[in-house]
Design a protein around this motif. Structure first.
Motif, PDB file in Angstrom:
ATOM      1  N   ASP A  84      -3.261   8.541  12.275  1.00 22.47           N
ATOM      2  CA  ASP A  84      -2.520   7.438  12.896  1.00 22.47           C
ATOM      3  C   ASP A  84      -2.451   6.222  11.969  1.00 22.47           C
ATOM      4  O   ASP A  84      -1.390   5.593  11.838  1.00 22.47           O
ATOM      5  CB  ASP A  84      -3.183   7.041  14.217  1.00 22.47           C
ATOM      6  CG  ASP A  84      -3.002   8.087  15.304  1.00 22.47           C
ATOM      7  OD1 ASP A  84      -2.087   8.937  15.171  1.00 22.47           O
ATOM      8  OD2 ASP A  84      -3.777   8.064  16.275  1.00 22.47           O
ATOM      9  N   LYS A  85      -3.571   5.904  11.325  1.00 20.92           N
ATOM     10  CA  LYS A  85      -3.591   4.733  10.462  1.00 20.92           C
ATOM     11  C   LYS A  85      -2.782   4.960   9.185  1.00 20.92           C
ATOM     12  O   LYS A  85      -2.216   4.013   8.639  1.00 20.92           O
ATOM     13  CB  LYS A  85      -5.023   4.352  10.119  1.00 20.92           C
ATOM     14  CG  LYS A  85      -5.848   3.930  11.335  1.00 20.92           C
ATOM     15  CD  LYS A  85      -5.203   2.783  12.108  1.00 20.92           C
ATOM     16  CE  LYS A  85      -6.068   2.369  13.280  1.00 20.92           C
ATOM     17  NZ  LYS A  85      -5.442   1.273  14.067  1.00 20.92           N
ATOM     18  N   LEU A  86      -2.740   6.195   8.714  1.00 19.73           N
ATOM     19  CA  LEU A  86      -1.902   6.473   7.558  1.00 19.73           C
ATOM     20  C   LEU A  86      -0.432   6.246   7.899  1.00 19.73           C
ATOM     21  O   LEU A  86       0.330   5.702   7.086  1.00 19.73           O
ATOM     22  CB  LEU A  86      -2.117   7.902   7.057  1.00 19.73           C
ATOM     23  CG  LEU A  86      -1.299   8.271   5.819  1.00 19.73           C
ATOM     24  CD1 LEU A  86      -1.702   7.429   4.611  1.00 19.73           C
ATOM     25  CD2 LEU A  86      -1.451   9.755   5.494  1.00 19.73           C
ATOM     26  N   LYS A  87      -0.030   6.639   9.082  1.00 15.12           N
ATOM     27  CA  LYS A  87       1.346   6.376   9.518  1.00 15.12           C
ATOM     28  C   LYS A  87       1.623   4.868   9.517  1.00 15.12           C
ATOM     29  O   LYS A  87       2.698   4.427   9.094  1.00 15.12           O
ATOM     30  CB  LYS A  87       1.574   6.954  10.915  1.00 15.12           C
ATOM     31  CG  LYS A  87       1.590   8.472  10.964  1.00 15.12           C
ATOM     32  CD  LYS A  87       1.749   8.968  12.401  1.00 15.12           C
ATOM     33  CE  LYS A  87       1.699  10.489  12.476  1.00 15.12           C
ATOM     34  NZ  LYS A  87       1.766  10.969  13.884  1.00 15.12           N
ATOM     35  N   ALA A  88       0.662   4.099   9.982  1.00 18.43           N
ATOM     36  CA  ALA A  88       0.837   2.644   9.984  1.00 18.43           C
ATOM     37  C   ALA A  88       0.936   2.110   8.567  1.00 18.43           C
ATOM     38  O   ALA A  88       1.757   1.221   8.276  1.00 18.43           O
ATOM     39  CB  ALA A  88      -0.333   1.986  10.721  1.00 18.43           C
ATOM     40  N   ALA A  89       0.114   2.658   7.663  1.00 22.70           N
ATOM     41  CA  ALA A  89       0.157   2.217   6.269  1.00 22.70           C
ATOM     42  C   ALA A  89       1.502   2.539   5.637  1.00 22.70           C
ATOM     43  O   ALA A  89       2.068   1.716   4.895  1.00 22.70           O
ATOM     44  CB  ALA A  89      -0.972   2.890   5.485  1.00 22.70           C
ATOM     45  N   ILE A  90       2.016   3.722   5.923  1.00 22.56           N
ATOM     46  CA  ILE A  90       3.325   4.102   5.390  1.00 22.56           C
ATOM     47  C   ILE A  90       4.401   3.161   5.922  1.00 22.56           C
ATOM     48  O   ILE A  90       5.273   2.693   5.174  1.00 22.56           O
ATOM     49  CB  ILE A  90       3.638   5.570   5.743  1.00 22.56           C
ATOM     50  CG1 ILE A  90       2.699   6.501   4.967  1.00 22.56           C
ATOM     51  CG2 ILE A  90       5.101   5.902   5.443  1.00 22.56           C
ATOM     52  CD1 ILE A  90       2.760   7.949   5.426  1.00 22.56           C
ATOM     53  N   ALA A  91       4.330   2.851   7.211  1.00 20.09           N
ATOM     54  CA  ALA A  91       5.309   1.927   7.804  1.00 20.09           C
ATOM     55  C   ALA A  91       5.210   0.545   7.175  1.00 20.09           C
ATOM     56  O   ALA A  91       6.225  -0.172   7.078  1.00 20.09           O
ATOM     57  CB  ALA A  91       5.083   1.838   9.315  1.00 20.09           C
ATOM     58  N   ASP A  92       4.025   0.177   6.717  1.00 18.06           N
ATOM     59  CA  ASP A  92       3.820  -1.128   6.082  1.00 18.06           C
ATOM     60  C   ASP A  92       4.198  -1.128   4.609  1.00 18.06           C
ATOM     61  O   ASP A  92       4.072  -2.163   3.937  1.00 18.06           O
ATOM     62  CB  ASP A  92       2.356  -1.558   6.216  1.00 18.06           C
ATOM     63  CG  ASP A  92       1.972  -1.904   7.651  1.00 18.06           C
ATOM     64  OD1 ASP A  92       2.881  -2.224   8.444  1.00 18.06           O
ATOM     65  OD2 ASP A  92       0.764  -1.858   7.966  1.00 18.06           O
ATOM     66  N   GLY A  93       4.621   0.014   4.087  1.00 16.30           N
ATOM     67  CA  GLY A  93       5.060   0.081   2.701  1.00 16.30           C
ATOM     68  C   GLY A  93       3.956   0.250   1.683  1.00 16.30           C
ATOM     69  O   GLY A  93       4.130  -0.108   0.509  1.00 16.30           O
ATOM     70  N   VAL A  94       2.814   0.811   2.085  1.00 14.50           N
ATOM     71  CA  VAL A  94       1.701   1.011   1.158  1.00 14.50           C
ATOM     72  C   VAL A  94       2.083   2.043   0.094  1.00 14.50           C
ATOM     73  O   VAL A  94       2.673   3.078   0.397  1.00 14.50           O
ATOM     74  CB  VAL A  94       0.441   1.457   1.929  1.00 14.50           C
ATOM     75  CG1 VAL A  94      -0.595   2.067   1.002  1.00 14.50           C
ATOM     76  CG2 VAL A  94      -0.157   0.276   2.687  1.00 14.50           C
ATOM     77  N   HIS A  95       1.753   1.746  -1.155  1.00 14.81           N
ATOM     78  CA  HIS A  95       2.013   2.662  -2.270  1.00 14.81           C
ATOM     79  C   HIS A  95       0.803   3.523  -2.606  1.00 14.81           C
ATOM     80  O   HIS A  95       0.943   4.652  -3.053  1.00 14.81           O
ATOM     81  CB  HIS A  95       2.382   1.879  -3.539  1.00 14.81           C
ATOM     82  CG  HIS A  95       3.538   0.948  -3.375  1.00 14.81           C
ATOM     83  ND1 HIS A  95       3.387  -0.376  -3.046  1.00 14.81           N
ATOM     84  CD2 HIS A  95       4.867   1.161  -3.512  1.00 14.81           C
ATOM     85  CE1 HIS A  95       4.578  -0.961  -2.989  1.00 14.81           C
ATOM     86  NE2 HIS A  95       5.500  -0.059  -3.271  1.00 14.81           N
TER      87      HIS A  95
END
Length: 414
Positions: A84-95
């Motif tokens: 779930d948190k990885l999805k949030a990170a992806i949505a936040d534009g994490v590289h």
């Protein structure tokens, strides 16, 4: 090759990052760790090391003149929370996503990163693994966007057995106790695999639930009944803390060969029983001489505590990330993640205990290892006790390395 100064040891930043004339979208690094609950202590050590590194990155100009952004996500200790948190990170534009506590969580993140990158070409991200040591992550589950900057069970067991045998403390009867998931299973196999070179018999072995056992007395009784000279374990966090407490309560005399004995609190819980126990770890300031001392001073000044357990390997791994970022200019105002990953395959840094590099074949870091024993003669004391970890032997990266697994079939983007 010269040893790093504290400034260079912490990040090799003077040469790794510099300001560019053209502003670009900031690089975003996301920590996905266990930051609350019973296992938070492990996750918080990784976070402390990452914060330290990011602060140094930005003090030296960030990436292409823009500050590197650090985002933090609490995975609440399990694979589902991590997903779930990885999805949030992806949505936040994490590289770049960083994680280390638990191979189960690491496996989830690695697979989710792989699937995301296949489905979203041009929007890739890289998983920087600073502590999830299950062999499968650089074996059958290896992929181009996963990089491991810590050891693995085969490396840890190899150096631990060699050093304990050479100092005549290993004995001939070994008991293996480990957590029942990928990392613990790998450790059990590595202990068995090293029986021949180590000259010992595995008199018994057991796997137990992860962080669910509240009373290790029955396991300690089995160790005593097996008349083991040495107990070898890859246990971490509460499972090691409670095992050490149980051995203290039972007055068990067997020597321990460990991987995570240097986690904060372990020596304090074990007391004098810890004396003479051994650990295979990635850093010991005493082994690093002046450079090790300088790193400890700088880290302590910046974070308020000395680097412990997995913090040094996290710092050194992210030093390689910094170096790779230097080699990756912006494209159309942003970081090309695939170009960054190719640069990371060739990264090298000199740590206080030796050179660390990345093996492109499977993205397993080749890193020096230190085997230490608990003694009151150690220069650095731990847990406000009169004990610490005294180096027994330093293994170069080449000496510590084990071969890449044939099951890794690395596929690189065109």
């Amino acid at each position: 090759m010269p040893t790093l100064s504290p400034r260079a040891t912490t990040l090799a930043l003077a040469s790794a990052l510099c300001c560019g004339a053209t502003l670009a979208d900031p690089v975003k690094i996301g920590v996905v760790e266990t930051l609350s609950g019973a296992q938070a202590a492990s996750g918080q050590t990784y976070r402390a090391a990452v914060r330290y590194v990011i602060d140094r990155m930005n003090a030296e100009g960030g990436w292409n003149g823009e500050p590197v952004q650090l985002l933090e996500y609490d995975n609440q200790g399990g694979p589902a929370g991590a997903a779930d948190k990885l999805k949030a990170a992806i949505a936040d534009g994490v590289h770049i996503v960083v994680q280390g506590a638990s191979s189960a969580v690491g496996g989830q993140i690695s697979e989710d990163v792989r699937k995301h990158n296949l489905r979203n070409p041009g929007k890739e991200l890289v998983y920087i693994n600073v502590g999830a040591e299950a062999l499968e992550l650089t074996g059958e589950r290896c992929h181009f966007h996963h990089f491991r900057f810590s050891g693995n069970a085969q490396v840890r067991a190899k150096v631990l057995v060699q050093a304990m045998k050479q100092t005549n403390v290993l004995g001939t009867r070994v008991f293996a106790i480990n957590q029942n998931y990928s990392w613990g299973q790998d450790m059990e196999k590595a202990i068995v695999d090293n029986a021949g070179p180590g000259g010992y018999q595995v008199v018994d072995k057991t796997l137990h639930d992860v962080n669910k056992i509240q009373d290790f007395a029955p396991y300690v009784a089995k160790i005593g009944a097996a008349k083991a000279d040495t107990v070898m374990t890859g246990n971490w966090s509460n499972d090691l803390l409670l095992l050490m407490k149980a051995t203290k309560a039972a007055g068990l005399k067997a020597r321990f060969g460990t991987i995570y004995l240097d986690q904060p609190g372990n020596l304090a819980n074990a007391g004098d029983l810890a004396l003479g126990h051994y650990i295979a770890h990635t850093f010991n300031a005493e082994a690093g001489a002046a450079a090790g001392d300088q790193f400890v001073r700088d880290y302590t000044a910046k974070t308020g505590h000395a680097p412990a357990a997995t913090e040094p390997q996290t710092v050194f791994g992210l030093a390689m990330v910094a170096q790779a970022l230097k080699q990756t200019p912006p494209e159309k105002g942003a970081l090309n993640v695939n170009a960054f990953a190719r640069a990371l395959e060739a990264a090298k840094v000199m740590t206080p205990v030796g050179e660390m590099s990345m093996r492109a074949q499977d993205h397993q870091a080749l890193l020096p290892m230190v085997v230490s024993t608990v003694t009151k003669d150690a220069r650095y004391k731990v847990d406000e006790t009169d004990m610490g970890f005294k180096p027994v032997r330093v293994f170069s990266a080449a000496e510590a390395a084990t071969p890449a697994q044939a099951s890794c079939k690395m596929q690189r983007p065109s």
